[in-house]
Motif scaffolding. Structure first.
Motif, short mmCIF file in Angstrom:
data_model
loop_
_atom_site.label_atom_id
_atom_site.label_comp_id
_atom_site.label_asym_id
_atom_site.label_seq_id
_atom_site.Cartn_x
_atom_site.Cartn_y
_atom_site.Cartn_z
N LEU A 54 0.82 -1.21 0.00
CA LEU A 54 0.00 0.00 0.00
C LEU A 54 0.85 1.26 0.00
O LEU A 54 0.43 2.29 -0.53
CB LEU A 54 -0.93 0.01 1.22
CG LEU A 54 -2.14 -0.93 1.16
CD1 LEU A 54 -2.94 -0.83 2.44
CD2 LEU A 54 -3.02 -0.59 -0.03
N SER A 55 2.04 1.18 0.58
CA SER A 55 2.91 2.36 0.59
C SER A 55 3.36 2.75 -0.81
O SER A 55 3.80 3.89 -1.03
CB SER A 55 4.14 2.09 1.47
OG SER A 55 5.02 1.15 0.87
N ARG A 297 3.11 14.12 11.24
CA ARG A 297 4.12 14.76 10.37
C ARG A 297 3.78 14.55 8.90
O ARG A 297 3.87 15.47 8.08
CB ARG A 297 5.50 14.19 10.69
CG ARG A 297 6.67 14.82 9.93
CD ARG A 297 7.97 14.34 10.54
NE ARG A 297 9.12 14.88 9.85
CZ ARG A 297 9.82 14.23 8.93
NH1 ARG A 297 9.45 12.99 8.57
NH2 ARG A 297 10.87 14.78 8.35
N ALA A 298 3.36 13.32 8.56
CA ALA A 298 2.98 13.04 7.17
C ALA A 298 1.76 13.87 6.79
O ALA A 298 1.67 14.39 5.66
CB ALA A 298 2.67 11.55 7.01
N GLY A 299 0.80 14.02 7.71
CA GLY A 299 -0.38 14.81 7.44
C GLY A 299 -0.07 16.28 7.23
O GLY A 299 -0.66 16.94 6.35
N ARG A 300 0.84 16.82 8.01
CA ARG A 300 1.21 18.24 7.90
C ARG A 300 1.91 18.52 6.57
O ARG A 300 1.86 19.65 6.07
CB ARG A 300 2.10 18.64 9.06
CG ARG A 300 1.36 18.74 10.40
CD ARG A 300 2.33 18.99 11.54
NE ARG A 300 3.07 20.22 11.36
CZ ARG A 300 2.66 21.43 11.76
NH1 ARG A 300 1.48 21.55 12.36
NH2 ARG A 300 3.41 22.49 11.57
N ARG A 301 2.59 17.51 6.03
CA ARG A 301 3.33 17.69 4.77
C ARG A 301 2.58 17.14 3.56
O ARG A 301 3.14 17.10 2.46
CB ARG A 301 4.69 17.00 4.87
CG ARG A 301 5.61 17.60 5.93
CD ARG A 301 6.97 16.94 5.89
NE ARG A 301 7.93 17.59 6.77
CZ ARG A 301 9.22 17.30 6.81
NH1 ARG A 301 9.72 16.36 6.01
NH2 ARG A 301 10.03 17.94 7.64
N ALA A 302 1.36 16.69 3.75
CA ALA A 302 0.60 16.08 2.66
C ALA A 302 0.36 17.05 1.52
O ALA A 302 0.26 18.27 1.73
CB ALA A 302 -0.73 15.54 3.18
N GLY A 358 0.06 1.88 5.89
CA GLY A 358 0.49 1.82 4.49
C GLY A 358 0.07 3.06 3.72
O GLY A 358 0.85 3.61 2.93
N LEU A 359 -1.16 3.53 3.95
CA LEU A 359 -1.63 4.75 3.30
C LEU A 359 -0.81 5.96 3.75
O LEU A 359 -0.45 6.82 2.94
CB LEU A 359 -3.11 4.97 3.63
CG LEU A 359 -4.09 3.96 3.02
CD1 LEU A 359 -5.50 4.21 3.57
CD2 LEU A 359 -4.09 4.05 1.50
N VAL A 360 -0.51 6.03 5.04
CA VAL A 360 0.29 7.15 5.56
C VAL A 360 1.68 7.15 4.93
O VAL A 360 2.22 8.22 4.59
CB VAL A 360 0.40 7.06 7.10
CG1 VAL A 360 1.42 8.09 7.62
CG2 VAL A 360 -0.95 7.29 7.75
N MET A 361 2.26 5.98 4.74
CA MET A 361 3.59 5.91 4.13
C MET A 361 3.56 6.39 2.68
O MET A 361 4.51 7.03 2.21
CB MET A 361 4.13 4.49 4.23
CG MET A 361 4.45 4.07 5.67
SD MET A 361 4.94 2.34 5.82
CE MET A 361 6.48 2.37 4.92
N ASN A 362 2.48 6.09 1.96
CA ASN A 362 2.37 6.61 0.59
C ASN A 362 2.17 8.12 0.59
O ASN A 362 2.71 8.83 -0.26
CB ASN A 362 1.23 5.94 -0.15
CG ASN A 362 1.15 6.38 -1.60
OD1 ASN A 362 0.37 7.26 -1.96
ND2 ASN A 362 1.99 5.79 -2.45
N ILE A 363 1.42 8.62 1.56
CA ILE A 363 1.24 10.08 1.69
C ILE A 363 2.58 10.75 1.96
O ILE A 363 2.86 11.82 1.43
CB ILE A 363 0.23 10.38 2.82
CG1 ILE A 363 -1.17 9.90 2.41
CG2 ILE A 363 0.19 11.87 3.15
CD1 ILE A 363 -2.16 9.84 3.55
N SER A 364 3.44 10.10 2.74
CA SER A 364 4.78 10.62 3.01
C SER A 364 5.62 10.69 1.74
O SER A 364 6.43 11.61 1.55
CB SER A 364 5.50 9.75 4.04
OG SER A 364 4.85 9.77 5.29
N LEU A 365 5.42 9.70 0.85
CA LEU A 365 6.17 9.68 -0.41
C LEU A 365 5.76 10.82 -1.35
O LEU A 365 6.54 11.20 -2.23
CB LEU A 365 5.96 8.34 -1.12
CG LEU A 365 6.82 7.17 -0.66
CD1 LEU A 365 6.37 5.89 -1.33
CD2 LEU A 365 8.30 7.44 -0.96
#
Length: 370
Positions: A54-55, A297-302, A358-365
């Motif tokens: 999912l990432s 952190r991932a949400g703030r940088r999405a 997994g979704l959060v990791m893709n958002i980080s990417l």
């Protein structure tokens, strides 16, 4: 569906923290009851595969199916209410090949995806604080909420409610509306506590009322608080450094966790406290906190509102669920059953939490460029 990503943005820290907790959970479960060890280990392997796959899938592609996700979630909740296996007066599970599947666990992450898309559309049109926007959000929440309440599964309902309330707040819900709701809810809560004490009340089951009242009046409900008292005793027996993960072999030496029922699931933290002591428990709570902070952190940088809300919703889910589980095990909250993310035994909880990560990791990417 798949995109080219810059590997330097891959969130290896989040992946490592989650895997560390899951592996630790396998060892703790093995100490509590080795009957569950192999199944949990297989679940961990599946969870890691799900996270990694999912990432690498564009979360925008997954978000396109937000409506079918909501429909599937609702159908599963209806199906389990009709044909699910009943355990302890609750009908929450399907049993397939001796494996229990709990639809409400999957509902948590599917509702985060659905509400993230719904709220992002409202944010784009600046309609978050309109009557239509708020009523739509309330109706979409109410359908699965009622079905989960019927099961009954109050702990999951409370957790989902907290997550979705936080998400609409992050979407820009006005403070005027929030204050108005609080002024209504606080008196209603007092009425609720008064009403459930009436002998002819119809709102909750008797065991649910007893759990609430045993928290308010512990001296009057000694039998009901025994499980939590045993949990606190087990945690305290670990002292500063804990007893380790080896099971007691001497029949005359009984582990404190043997007195705690459901310690492999809802009361796993009692085994954590006994095994690792105060220092180890603080470290584990710290790892959970780091996972939550990585999601924030991932949400703030999405790149967009959908990514922000999914990441923040996942952070809330892990944070609130951990707080409730540990609060119950330490007798800070009324007794209610909910798993500790990534540590408690349970394939449904493990896989649903892994989907969120997994979704959060893709958002980080796909982070926003500054």
């Amino acid at each position: 569906m798949f995109k080219k990503y810059n590997i330097k943005y891959y969130n290896f820290i989040l992946l490592f923290l989650v895997i560390a907790l899951m592996v630790l959970g396998v060892f703790v479960i093995d100490k509590v009851d080795d009957e569950y060890t192999l199944r949990q280990a297989i679940g961990v392997g599946m969870a890691v595969v799900i996270m990694v796959v999912l990432s690498l899938i564009d979360y925008h592609f997954i978000a396109k199916f937000y409506a079918p996700f909501y429909l599937v979630s609702t159908v599963l909740l209806i199906a389990v209410a009709i044909a699910g296996k009943s355990v302890n007066n609750a009908r929450r599970w399907f049993v397939i090949a001796k494996i229990r599947f709990q639809p409400s666990e999957l509902t948590k992450v599917l509702m985060i995806i659905f509400m993230a898309v719904y709220l992002s559309d409202l944010m784009e049109d600046k309609k978050v604080n309109t009557f239509r926007g708020i009523m739509g959000y309330a109706i979409f929440y109410a359908i699965p909420a009622v079905l989960i309440f019927i099961e009954p599964d109050l702990s999951t309902l409370i957790c989902i409610t907290l997550v979705l309330v936080t998400m609409i707040y992050l979407a820009g819900l006005s403070y005027k509306f929030i204050i108005t709701v609080l002024l209504i809810i606080i008196p209603l809560f007092s009425v609720f506590i008064w009403y459930i004490q009436k002998p002819d009340q119809k709102l909750l089951y008797e065991h649910q009322v007893t759990r609430i009242l045993s928290f308010i009046y512990p001296s009057e409900y000694d039998d009901e608080t025994m499980q939590q008292e045993n949990s606190v005793m087990a945690i305290g027996s670990g002292q500063l450094t804990g007893k380790g993960l080896l099971r007691e072999k001497d029949a005359n030496k009984t582990s404190e966790t043997n007195f705690v029922s459901e310690q492999q699931t809802d009361f796993i933290f009692s085994a954590v406290g006994e095994s690792f002591g105060f220092f180890g428990s603080v470290i584990i709570i710290g790892i959970i906190l780091l996972i939550v902070l990585q999601c924030i952190r991932a949400g703030r940088r999405a790149r967009d509102d959908v990514g922000m809300l999914i990441a923040m919703g996942t952070a809330c889910l892990i944070g609130y669920q951990s707080f409730i589980n540990i609060g119950v095990a330490t007798m800070l909250l009324p007794n209610t059953g909910i798993p500790l993310p990534f540590i408690s035994y349970g394939l449904s909880s493990l896989l649903s939490s892994s989907i969120g990560i997994g979704l959060v990791m893709n958002i980080s990417l796909q982070r926003r460029r500054y």
